[in-house]
Write a protein that holds these residues in place. Structure first.
Motif, PDB file in Angstrom:
ATOM      1  N   SER A   1       4.983   0.894  -0.172  1.00  0.00           N
ATOM      2  CA  SER A   1       5.271   0.886  -1.599  1.00  0.00           C
ATOM      3  C   SER A   1       6.716   1.221  -1.917  1.00  0.00           C
ATOM      4  O   SER A   1       7.289   2.174  -1.384  1.00  0.00           O
ATOM      5  CB  SER A   1       4.357   1.880  -2.319  1.00  0.00           C
TER       6      SER A   1
ATOM      7  N   TYR B   1      -2.368   5.568  -4.482  1.00  0.00           N
ATOM      8  CA  TYR B   1      -3.584   5.105  -3.812  1.00  0.00           C
ATOM      9  C   TYR B   1      -3.399   3.684  -3.306  1.00  0.00           C
ATOM     10  O   TYR B   1      -2.500   2.964  -3.737  1.00  0.00           O
ATOM     11  CB  TYR B   1      -4.795   5.202  -4.743  1.00  0.00           C
ATOM     12  N   ASP B   2      -4.240   3.315  -2.337  1.00  0.00           N
ATOM     13  CA  ASP B   2      -4.241   1.954  -1.816  1.00  0.00           C
ATOM     14  C   ASP B   2      -5.229   1.123  -2.622  1.00  0.00           C
ATOM     15  O   ASP B   2      -6.429   1.439  -2.664  1.00  0.00           O
ATOM     16  CB  ASP B   2      -4.667   1.937  -0.344  1.00  0.00           C
TER      17      ASP B   2
ATOM     18  N   LYS C   1      -6.244  -3.208   0.762  1.00  0.00           N
ATOM     19  CA  LYS C   1      -4.935  -2.838   1.303  1.00  0.00           C
ATOM     20  C   LYS C   1      -4.997  -1.466   1.972  1.00  0.00           C
ATOM     21  O   LYS C   1      -5.787  -0.605   1.567  1.00  0.00           O
ATOM     22  CB  LYS C   1      -3.880  -2.801   0.193  1.00  0.00           C
ATOM     23  N   GLY C   2      -4.141  -1.265   2.960  1.00  0.00           N
ATOM     24  CA  GLY C   2      -4.013   0.045   3.580  1.00  0.00           C
ATOM     25  C   GLY C   2      -5.330   0.598   4.097  1.00  0.00           C
ATOM     26  O   GLY C   2      -6.071  -0.089   4.808  1.00  0.00           O
ATOM     27  N   GLU C   3      -5.637   1.823   3.704  1.00  0.00           N
ATOM     28  CA  GLU C   3      -6.833   2.504   4.189  1.00  0.00           C
ATOM     29  C   GLU C   3      -8.033   2.339   3.264  1.00  0.00           C
ATOM     30  O   GLU C   3      -9.089   2.918   3.527  1.00  0.00           O
ATOM     31  CB  GLU C   3      -6.534   3.997   4.373  1.00  0.00           C
ATOM     32  N   SER C   4      -7.867   1.578   2.192  1.00  0.00           N
ATOM     33  CA  SER C   4      -8.997   1.345   1.282  1.00  0.00           C
ATOM     34  C   SER C   4      -9.871   0.206   1.791  1.00  0.00           C
ATOM     35  O   SER C   4      -9.423  -0.652   2.566  1.00  0.00           O
ATOM     36  CB  SER C   4      -8.498   1.005  -0.132  1.00  0.00           C
TER      37      SER C   4
ATOM     38  N   ASP D   1       0.855  -1.175   0.000  1.00  0.00           N
ATOM     39  CA  ASP D   1       0.000   0.000   0.000  1.00  0.00           C
ATOM     40  C   ASP D   1       0.895   1.230   0.000  1.00  0.00           C
ATOM     41  O   ASP D   1       2.108   1.126  -0.202  1.00  0.00           O
ATOM     42  CB  ASP D   1      -0.971  -0.017   1.191  1.00  0.00           C
ATOM     43  N   ARG D   2       0.315   2.393   0.243  1.00  0.00           N
ATOM     44  CA  ARG D   2       1.113   3.621   0.166  1.00  0.00           C
ATOM     45  C   ARG D   2       2.228   3.671   1.209  1.00  0.00           C
ATOM     46  O   ARG D   2       3.246   4.314   0.999  1.00  0.00           O
ATOM     47  CB  ARG D   2       0.200   4.835   0.328  1.00  0.00           C
TER      48      ARG D   2
END
Length: 257
Positions: free
Chosen positions: A43, A61-62, A66-69, A39-40
């Motif tokens: 990465s 972007y995620d 993943k991540g905050e998505s 993710d960000r």
């Protein structure tokens, strides 16, 4: 860089999944599409994005899961294309794409399915016309994840794609373990993307490969470029399946300008 150009937020994809994005820099929009498991915050493209922000409005972007998505009920490659197009809409409605590995495949799919992509830089997309496919490891991945062995799932994937054993032995799986459940997403994307379906892309595409990668990865990149109507291929000095930030940024800038 003007600090006011920095921003972050979320955009809803077509199925309602929230996709987290971040913006930096000023200039023509460029969306970075990450590869599997990152993710960000993890990465390897963060340094390239920062360099390119000197002349572009760069969106990272995620990817879903993943991540905050958020994540959807059932993964499809079409849903991932929708996610990317939602970020492009946030970027102003049209943008160039920079994708690496499976992220490059996603970028190419988006360009083949939508007219809002202006150009694509694809770093070693793992696509081939060869009908002999690699074994489908998704069932084994599911078993490892069900047993809670996320590290084992990461290593299984690394072995399956030919990561050199010494790199696997020396690597720390912990940064990738939170997204281990999305490995099957990328595998589905690859298995359901026929390189010949991309021949309808009508925008310039630069396909890059690293001199340090194995013959298979380099030839896949070359073959993909040759199939695309406006495709070009460039071999750059680098490591296995990776390029130095400045070398990559210079190639991207030359292509986009």
């Amino acid at each position: 860089m003007d600090p006011s150009a920095e921003a972050s937020g979320r955009v809803l994809s077509a199925d309602g999944t929230p996709i987290a994005w971040q913006r930096q820099g000023e200039g023509p929009p460029l969306v970075v599409v990450d590869p599997v498991m990152v993710d960000r915050t993890t990465s390897g493209m963060a340094g390239v994005a920062e360099l390119l922000a000197a002349g572009h409005t760069v969106y990272t972007y995620d990817r879903r899961g993943k991540g905050e998505s958020g994540d959807g009920e059932q993964y499809t490659p079409e849903s991932e294309v929708d996610d990317l197009l939602a970020v492009v809409e946030t970027a102003g409605g049209t943008a160039a794409l920079l994708g690496t590995s499976s992220g490059a495949v996603l970028a190419l799919r988006a360009a083949s399915e939508s007219a809002v992509i202006s150009s694509v830089i694809a770093v070693e997309p793992p696509l081939t016309e060869d009908s002999d496919e690699d074994p489908d490891i998704r069932p084994e991945l599911d078993e490892l994840l069900a047993a809670g062995d996320r590290a084992g799932a990461v290593r299984l994937f690394q072995e399956s794609i030919g990561v050199p054993p010494e790199m696997i032995e020396s690597s720390d799986t912990s940064p990738f373990e939170p997204a281990a459940h999305t490995i099957s997403y990328d595998l589905t994307l690859l298995l359901e993307t026929d390189v010949r379906s991309l021949t309808g892309i009508r925008v310039p595409v630069l396909v890059l490969a690293s001199s340090g990668s194995d013959d298979r990865l380099r030839e896949w990149a070359r073959e993909t470029a040759e199939l695309l109507p406006e495709g070009s291929f460039q071999l750059l000095e680098g490591s296995w399946h990776g390029l130095d930030d400045r070398i990559l940024a210079t190639a991207v800038e030359a292509f986009l300008n």
